[in-house]
Design a protein around this motif. Sequence first.
Motif, short mmCIF file in Angstrom:
data_model
loop_
_atom_site.label_atom_id
_atom_site.label_comp_id
_atom_site.label_asym_id
_atom_site.label_seq_id
_atom_site.Cartn_x
_atom_site.Cartn_y
_atom_site.Cartn_z
N PRO A 113 -5.65 51.64 20.72
CA PRO A 113 -5.36 50.33 21.31
C PRO A 113 -4.62 50.37 22.64
O PRO A 113 -4.86 49.56 23.52
CB PRO A 113 -4.51 49.65 20.22
CG PRO A 113 -4.96 50.28 18.96
CD PRO A 113 -5.25 51.71 19.31
N GLY A 114 -3.72 51.33 22.80
CA GLY A 114 -2.97 51.41 24.05
C GLY A 114 -3.85 51.61 25.26
O GLY A 114 -3.50 51.21 26.37
N LYS A 129 -8.52 40.39 23.25
CA LYS A 129 -7.71 40.21 22.05
C LYS A 129 -8.24 39.07 21.19
O LYS A 129 -8.29 39.18 19.95
CB LYS A 129 -6.26 39.93 22.45
CG LYS A 129 -5.53 41.14 23.00
CD LYS A 129 -4.11 40.78 23.42
CE LYS A 129 -3.37 42.01 23.96
NZ LYS A 129 -1.99 41.68 24.39
N THR A 130 -8.67 37.98 21.84
CA THR A 130 -9.23 36.86 21.09
C THR A 130 -10.52 37.27 20.38
O THR A 130 -10.73 36.96 19.20
CB THR A 130 -9.50 35.67 22.02
OG1 THR A 130 -8.30 35.28 22.67
CG2 THR A 130 -10.06 34.48 21.23
N GLU A 150 -3.52 48.05 13.59
CA GLU A 150 -2.69 47.22 12.72
C GLU A 150 -1.31 47.00 13.30
O GLU A 150 -0.68 45.96 13.07
CB GLU A 150 -2.60 47.86 11.33
CG GLU A 150 -3.93 47.83 10.56
CD GLU A 150 -3.90 48.66 9.29
OE1 GLU A 150 -4.78 48.46 8.45
OE2 GLU A 150 -2.99 49.50 9.16
N ARG A 151 -0.82 47.98 14.07
CA ARG A 151 0.51 47.86 14.69
C ARG A 151 0.47 47.16 16.05
O ARG A 151 1.51 46.90 16.64
CB ARG A 151 1.14 49.24 14.86
CG ARG A 151 1.53 49.91 13.55
CD ARG A 151 2.46 51.09 13.81
NE ARG A 151 1.80 52.14 14.55
CZ ARG A 151 1.28 53.23 14.00
NH1 ARG A 151 1.33 53.39 12.68
NH2 ARG A 151 0.71 54.16 14.74
N SER A 152 -0.73 46.89 16.55
CA SER A 152 -0.87 46.37 17.92
C SER A 152 -0.58 44.88 18.05
O SER A 152 -0.45 44.36 19.15
CB SER A 152 -2.28 46.64 18.44
OG SER A 152 -3.23 45.84 17.75
N GLY A 153 -0.52 44.18 16.92
CA GLY A 153 -0.30 42.73 16.98
C GLY A 153 -1.59 41.94 16.91
O GLY A 153 -1.54 40.71 16.79
N LEU A 154 -2.74 42.62 16.97
CA LEU A 154 -4.01 41.92 16.82
C LEU A 154 -4.18 41.45 15.38
O LEU A 154 -3.91 42.19 14.44
CB LEU A 154 -5.19 42.84 17.19
CG LEU A 154 -5.35 43.20 18.67
CD1 LEU A 154 -6.43 44.26 18.82
CD2 LEU A 154 -5.70 41.98 19.49
#
Length: 372
Positions: A113-114, A129-130, A150-154
């Motif tokens: 994700p980064g 993201k949407t 899962e940690r990315s906020g998505l």
Amino acid sequence: MKIGIDTFGCDHGKSGLGSYLMSFINNLPAESEFEFELFGEEIDRYTYNAKRDVPFSSIGIKTTPGAIRLWHYLYANRFIKKIGYNAVVFPAGARLIPSKFKVPGIAIINDIPGNIFKNENWLAQKHIKTGLSNVDCIIVPSMFVKKNLERSGLKCRRIEIVHNGIDHSSFFPIDSLGIENEIADIKPFAIKKPYIIYASRMQSPEKKHIELIKAFSLFKKKTNLPHRLVIAGSDGPYSDEVYKAAFESSAASDIFITGYFPHESFPELYRNSEACIFPSVNEGAGLPILEAMATGIPVACAKAGALPEVAGNNALFFDSDNIEEFASCIEKITTDEVFRKKISESALVWSKRFSWEKCVLETLEIIRSVLK
């Protein structure tokens, strides 16, 4: 059921995403309840159909990144409805994806994700993201990528792990390569042996090309062995720095940068090498090390990203930023014959777990589940 596959963003087959899509298409089952169709730029009508004759719909738009992205935001759903797809697969789902979906969508994300948003402006990030939050399922190649998502906020609806495959009809060991032959004649190159190989596009500092050059230079200084370093991969945003480091290296005469290297020639490139050295620290899939393992050569790679997960206990791991340790690993993987034999044999067995047939079948099962 008619399934569309978006070829936009797959770099005309000249990247990891392009190779993924090509392998996926070529391993679709001959008989299935699904009817597949590709869509994208006209230039790609025959790019991904080396073994399968999959129908293709050309999208008549400007081929600039902005125009392609705008088409996905504004017109993709209209096109999908017109063609009559029951579901759509987006292999470049981390780059190009609609914000909303009129039919079930499956996004493929092979990157961490980064890296997805690193070079995107805020508006593009918002749309991606949407889209990833609204898509029915995201398919990732490793637990490492899944946990990062899962940690990315998505707010992803569903994430499934499907490992990339290996084409075992191409990537396999050959007992005798004619060791007396000093040149590996691999069109369009003739490469002097012995050599070690790193196959990766020069796209970012996280690929650790410069650290590899430094470690290789130290290895050469310490051992005075005749090995060469072959860096195979397309030029990218980080190319100038890599070429500069190679030119300034004390081992410059033994560093060969090929630029873009045809994927169909990689099996021979690996087989003729002494080892695959893979220092990248941002890999989500790690397919190159699996392909190297399948050809029977020893692998040394960074203990980072998805590589430990993908390689298991079948590679020599190192810290890419510790040049002394890195150089010592190059020495061990090229000179310790007992270790080389042991790790190559275990890696070869391990690599048989991965196949494109398995990857495709697992992906089709996910498509079935989102259509229920």
